[in-house]
Motif scaffolding. Structure first.
Motif: not given
Length: 944
Positions: A802-825
């Motif tokens: 999501t850069g512009s004239t300035l460097p912007g971030p590379f991002t991975i975004s999601s919402g995962v069910r709480t009890n598999i947070t480690y497994e998802a990451l």
């Protein structure tokens, strides 16, 4: 819904072959459509629009949550998800896999109380493929649904419910309201998404029964809108759909309007709410009822804009809330007239209700002035034309009229009904449905603030899901399953060929440079009599004092709150009488004025723009109100896991002392410190035409468009402004994981990434191409396929630059069910580690197919054309840069993609942020091997 996407159905959609046919003297519109019915009952509607080389195909089934059985709520929506996964002849991946290859907009769907639809826009050469695919869903699908497939999709839908409802502030409002507005046996008494328990209890037998009952040709409408040959399309529709067997007759459901015999007041202490919210619902009317048109105008008049009675009373005079929302929510069987007020911190909702009742009494005495009725109808005319911008919207509306009005020709009558509403009609529906009528009111308040609820409210019953590790059903999607294929008169497994290649014509762009330095870029777009334009001024957050962020946002808010010669109410009225819309907002690197207007009123609209920009009012009362509204927004963000994640991730990416680490709204502390003089200083120092560009798209000639901009620029003083030099931090040398504790969170919100590339970097577009199969291609991406389709961990996940004239971030975004947070990451980490080496020639072929063929959809709407003009100006691109990007895609190789992946998606040089329940998930994350997680809000954890 299949993906996180909101579809808005405008009841004002009217069209004819890409051009409007209007008889204004009679208030009528004539629309050319063709419809026919196959022997098996399938209703087919065609609309030709040759403005772009694309076609929208939508399959709409007359089944939603209202046709479910009690105990199987949410089943229609669950079934919508299932229908995308596989069919006998498309194979695994179904429409999603096909969509990526043919350059489609992405196969998607949505479910309401009364219908489920499946839709996509594709290049015109893929029409036969889409007709083939939609027919496969309707007649050759059910045998592919197995126990593991059903178990996995249950998890996806449950994740959607957690994301939209359970983990969201005020998410349970409609559940509480509908359960008490409708009798227990009324099909609108439960939610479309259903309950977690009912979803879990759905069986394979339920699926088959549901499909065989509702997914039959005599309960479905097929709409095709766009650039196609009708006679050829008829042949294809007959070939692929005609042999699908007709289902049992489906009786029409009777209307079931609600009558309340008492007013009901309920309250709920919301774990994610920071402010008290009052919602009221009165029983109203079903869709297309004669009174629905006046009810919609009543809602508009009372609540929308500076001149609205509720705004003047609750917002300006009594200062109880930043805004008031009101609308008439109609469905096939019944309706509900809704009013919602999210009050300021600590405001007693009884005080809010008293102000509402007082305003109603005043309205009953005064009624709606003719001038306001004219103003509202002018806005409806503009929304009507705006609804013509995509062939997909046209297809939606035709199906809507066919199913719920029983007549697609209703499209030629409805605008006349809206325009025929008189002042006495508006007062009549108020007295008939609102005045002294019983209602349901819900008070949603923060935990521990029950003193704010309406008097005599009773506690609402809401089932909260417990966080239990390992509680989800296991499934094995790799197990080979055989099934009996449905017989057909021909070989349906052979995918149809492409038609004649869609020719992509890059719109002709004109430009003009003014002496002041202001640049103008434009495109003639004469399909509808509208003009859309943007005035963009460099600056925004970048020009602000790091000790006092939020100034540009407040200035943008204030610019449309009156001028030197017009009060805020007078300015708003002048804009709306032109059928125009003007908004101003500030971003990280710019301030933008965005507007649309009827083409005939362009010059008058530009006169108002000139006033807004050059003759500010500097209204003290409006400034105080704007500050209060922003503070309320900031307080709400503190309770939303998604907002928390966005704000905290920004600080992590840029570092807490960087100007871009700030929320562009500012902080509660900085907004409190901002004075009106700060806005004046920003205005006088930084708003200059030599930092500005004007983009215009619409039914207007260059000379006319330029003349009005020249008039503006000649009166706008040029200033000597130096844009600050901004440095952006580099990627971390090693991964770091951060955790923000939201006790009891039903999901973990994930943000993963690092400071990456500017849009002007020579690798930026190539990196975007590389990312398509990683996480930019929706259901064509590995992240979605493995986390959602393979494991059922999430409802949605994406990645992007999501850069512009300035460097912007590379991002991975999601919402995962709480009890598999480690497994998802851990799975995300694995995908990043292996992506480069596992990228294949087949991946490249799919990427090229999508990124080249999707250009047929690139310029369909005015908004897409405006976006192209912004890219040309901001990134100094050639006018045919889209063709240059096509060449880049054509020439890129697997080895180049792999090298890009190694350079730009290295999991060992990223930040990992989790916003979730620390009590159950924090300690588990040490297993990732990224060291001990950094708890961002340790003081919260200490209080637990």
């Amino acid at each position: 819904m299949k993906t996180i996407q909101i579809i808005i159905y405008s009841f004002l959609l009217v069209f004819s072959g890409g051009s409007l046919v209007a008889q204004e003297t009679q208030g009528e519109l004539k629309v050319e459509i063709e419809s026919f019915t196959l022997d098996n009952g399938l209703k087919v509607i065609f609309h030709i629009d040759r403005s772009d080389p694309v076609v929208a195909v939508a399959l709409t089934s007359h089944v939603g949550s209202a046709r479910e059985k009690e105990g199987r709520t949410g089943f229609a929506h669950l079934f919508e998800h299932l229908l995308f996964l596989e069919s006998e002849n498309l194979g695994k991946g179904g429409l999603d896999k096909l969509s990526a290859r043919i350059g489609g907009s992405g196969a998607n769907g949505s479910t309401s109380r009364d219908r489920t639809n499946y839709f996509q826009t594709v290049p015109k050469d893929a029409l036969e493929k889409m007709i083939w695919a939609e027919a496969d869903k309707l007649g050759f699908f059910i045998n592919t649904v197995t126990e593991p497939v059903l178990a996995k999709e249950k998890q996806v839908v449950k994740n959607e419910k957690r994301q939209r409802v359970d983990n969201s502030p005020y998410g349970h409002t409609m559940y509480v309201l509908d359960r008490n507005l409708y009798p227990a046996d009324h099909p609108y008494s439960w939610q479309v998404i259903g309950s977690l328990e009912d979803l879990q209890n759905a069986t394979l037998e339920d699926v088959k029964e549901f499909y065989n009952r509702w997914y039959v040709p005599n309960n479905v409408v097929l709409t095709i809108a766009g650039d196609f040959d009708k006679e050829q399309a008829k042949v294809w529709v007959d070939k692929y759909f005609a042999e699908i067997k007709k289902g049992d007759p489906i009786p029409q459901m009777e209307k079931r309007p609600v009558q309340l015999f008492e007013t009901k007041k309920l309250y709920y202490e919301d774990n994610f709410a920071n402010l008290p919210e009052l919602t009221i619902a009165w029983p109203s009317v079903h869709s297309y009822h004669e009174d629905s048109y006046a009810l919609e105008i009543l809602a508009n008049y009372l609540s929308q804009g500076k001149n609205a009675p509720f705004y003047q009373s609750l917002v300006e005079e009594k200062k109880l809330a930043p805004s008031v929302s009101m609308f008439d929510y109609t469905s096939e069987l019944a309706g509900q007239f809704m009013l919602q007020v999210r009050a300021y911190d600590g405001k007693d909702l009884d005080t809010v209700l008293a102000a509402i009742e007082e305003t109603f009494e005043k309205f009953e005495k005064d009624g709606i002035p003719e001038k306001d009725l004219k103003r509202i109808k002018a806005g409806q005319e503009t929304r009507f034309y705006n609804g013509l911008s995509s062939v997909l919207g046209k297809g939606f509306q035709l199906a809507q009229y066919q199913i719920f009005a029983k007549d697609p020709e209703m499209i030629n009558k409805e605008v006349g009904k809206i325009m025929a509403v008189a002042p006495e009609d508006v007062l009549m529906v108020y007295k008939k449905y609102i005045k002294d009528k019983n209602y349901v009111a819900t008070s949603f308040v923060p935990k521990g603030q029950v003193e704010l609820i309406l008097e005599n409210s009773v506690q609402a019953k809401v089932e909260e899901e417990e966080i239990v590790m390992g509680a989800e059903q296991e499934f094995d999607l790799d197990k080979e399953v055989t099934y009996q294929r449905t017989p057909s008169a021909f070989d349906r497994s052979a995918e149809p060929p492409y038609g004649e290649q869609a020719k992509v014509n890059v719109p002709k762009i004109w430009e003009e440079d003014l002496e002041s330095g202001l640049e103008i870029l434009g495109i003639n777009h004469s399909e509808v009599p509208l003009v859309h334009f943007i005035l963009e001024i460099k600056g925004g957050l970048l020009m602000e004092d790091p000790e006092k962020p939020g100034v540009s946002n407040l200035l943008a808010n204030l610019m449309t709150k009156g001028t030197a010669t017009k009060t805020p109410g007078e300015l708003e009225e002048a804009i709306e009488l032109l059928g125009a819309n003007i908004i101003v907002f500030a971003g990280e690197e710019n301030m933008i004025l965005r507007a649309s207007t009827l083409a005939r009123n362009y010059e008058e609209t530009m006169e108002l723009v000139k006033e807004i920009l050059l003759e500010p009012r500097w209204d003290e009362a409006e400034f105080a109100l704007s500050k209060q509204q922003v503070l309320s927004m900031l307080q709400q963000q503190k309770a939303s896991p998604n907002s928390i994640a966005a704000n905290e991730f920004r600080k992590i990416i840029y570092g807490k002392d960087h100007i871009l680490s700030n929320n562009n709204l500012g902080s509660e502390e900085s907004v409190e410190k901002i004075e009106l003089q700060d806005l004046k200083d920003y205005y006088h120092n930084f708003l200059s035409p030599n930092l500005a560009a004007f983009y215009v798209v619409g039914d207007i000639e260059k000379n006319t468009a330029v003349a009005a901009v020249k008039d503006l620029a000649s009166a706008w003083p040029v200033k000597d402004v130096n844009l600050p030099e901004i440095t952006v931090p580099s990627a971390p040398e090693k991964p770091v994981i951060y955790f923000y504790d939201v006790p009891g969170a039903k999901q973990s919100v994930l943000n993963i990434g690092y400071p990456a590339l500017a849009e002007t970097d020579e690798d930026f577009y190539k990196a975007t191409v590389m990312n398509y199969r990683l996480g930019g291609g929706s259901f064509a991406s590995r992240l979605t396929q493995e986390l959602r389709e393979g494991k059922g961990y999430t409802y949605g996940i994406r990645s992007g630059f999501t850069g512009s004239t300035l460097p912007g971030p590379f991002t991975i975004s999601s919402g995962v069910r709480t009890n598999i947070t480690y497994e998802a990451l851990d799975l995300i980490k694995h995908i990043l580690e292996t992506y480069a080496e596992e990228f294949t020639e087949e991946d490249l072929e799919v990427t090229k197919g999508f990124m080249i063929k999707s250009n047929a959809r690139k310029f369909e709407t005015p908004a897409s054309k405006l976006g192209m003009l912004q890219d040309i100006y901001n990134y100094d691109r050639d006018k045919d840069f889209v063709k240059q990007q096509e060449e880049t895609v054509q020439n890129i190789t697997v080895s180049e993609i792999r090298e890009l992946a190694r350079n730009y998606v290295d999991p060992d040089k990223m930040y990992y942020l989790v916003v979730g329940d620390a009590a159950t998930q924090l300690d588990r994350l040490e297993q990732l091997g990224f060291g001990t997680p950094v708890l961002l809000n340790e003081e919260v954890a200490a209080e637990k």
